[in-house]
Design an enzyme around this catalytic site. Sequence first.
Site, mmCIF file in Angstrom:
data_model
loop_
_atom_site.group_PDB
_atom_site.id
_atom_site.type_symbol
_atom_site.label_atom_id
_atom_site.label_comp_id
_atom_site.label_asym_id
_atom_site.label_seq_id
_atom_site.Cartn_x
_atom_site.Cartn_y
_atom_site.Cartn_z
ATOM 1 N N GLU A 130 -14.860 -4.920 2.581
ATOM 2 C CA GLU A 130 -14.196 -4.975 3.887
ATOM 3 C C GLU A 130 -15.206 -5.115 5.020
ATOM 4 O OE1 GLU A 130 -11.015 -2.084 4.803
ATOM 5 O OE2 GLU A 130 -12.295 -1.488 6.474
ATOM 6 N N GLU A 178 0.810 -1.222 0.000
ATOM 7 C CA GLU A 178 0.000 0.000 0.000
ATOM 8 C C GLU A 178 0.844 1.274 0.000
ATOM 9 O OE1 GLU A 178 -4.107 0.397 1.718
ATOM 10 O OE2 GLU A 178 -2.899 1.138 3.397
ATOM 11 N N LYS A 203 -8.329 2.855 -2.774
ATOM 12 C CA LYS A 203 -8.580 2.786 -1.330
ATOM 13 C C LYS A 203 -9.152 4.126 -0.855
ATOM 14 C CE LYS A 203 -7.727 0.623 2.766
ATOM 15 N NZ LYS A 203 -6.364 0.511 3.307
ATOM 16 N N ASN A 205 -10.782 -6.482 8.129
ATOM 17 C CA ASN A 205 -9.944 -5.417 8.670
ATOM 18 C C ASN A 205 -9.649 -5.709 10.135
ATOM 19 O OD1 ASN A 205 -8.568 -3.076 9.219
ATOM 20 N ND2 ASN A 205 -10.122 -1.702 8.356
ATOM 21 N N GLU A 248 -6.345 -7.337 6.407
ATOM 22 C CA GLU A 248 -5.896 -5.954 6.293
ATOM 23 C C GLU A 248 -5.495 -5.376 7.647
ATOM 24 O OE1 GLU A 248 -8.907 -3.544 4.284
ATOM 25 O OE2 GLU A 248 -9.974 -5.402 3.874
ATOM 26 N N SER A 249 -4.422 -4.639 7.661
ATOM 27 C CA SER A 249 -3.963 -3.832 8.808
ATOM 28 C C SER A 249 -3.236 -4.639 9.881
ATOM 29 C CB SER A 249 -5.120 -3.084 9.478
ATOM 30 O OG SER A 249 -5.802 -2.283 8.558
ATOM 31 N N LYS A 292 0.678 4.708 1.197
ATOM 32 C CA LYS A 292 -0.092 5.401 2.242
ATOM 33 C C LYS A 292 0.816 6.427 2.912
ATOM 34 C CE LYS A 292 -2.358 4.096 6.628
ATOM 35 N NZ LYS A 292 -2.675 2.927 7.475
#
Length: 244
Positions: A151, A39, A102, A171, A201-202, A41
Amino acid sequence: MDILQEIVAHKHLELEQLCAKKTSLREALLQSKTGIIAEFKRKSPSKGWIKKEGRADIIPLSYQQNGAAALSILTDEHYFGGSDEFIRQARQSGVTLPILYKNFVIDEAQLYAAALCGASAVLLIAACLSKQECQTLLHKAHALGLEVLLEMHSEQELEYAELGPDICGINNRNLGSFVTDVENSFRLAELLPKNAVKVSESGISNPDTVKALRSAGFNGFLIGENFMKTPNPGQALNDFISKL
């Protein structure tokens, strides 16, 4: 054919190209040995600026060159320092991998924006949408040739998977409190449809976590901050993959 007819004919061709099937995020994850969605970001509400000087014409291509299966690019400007233009810049730099748009998509207009800037897929967040709104946006995304990563964060939101998204995302970060717990993926994975393509994710910062998540049935792993906080995100991705 006069000039107006010629322009309209070409406009039809442009629209066909816009709605044509784009590079598939789903297929990229199914075929990848690593499944890493790297990603781009630059900022987050919880951490502030992560890499304010980060360039979309350099880092995404570096991710591609260093083994990413796909890319995610933040396009929210106010909270994440992103821009639709970043996807255009990445494409112009030579990125051919699938790119996830995103953002916090709540309206069809954002789907058109995603298609126009060169995204392959869009993120829809169950926590932001009613089930009916999500279904409407999902169908519109597909009509524009975009795949959907849906998500979810809680057991209650898993019913959204019935809508048939291309990819189901879990997530690990609570979007309200920003508390992150990777165990969330392990807990919810077995409750998703067996044939779903799953993305965690994350909060993923350790190659061993990726190995464990893959064993639990995940195909993709969205990682951004872990790479972006380093001097060379592409090299950080390369080092991470070498440990897998």
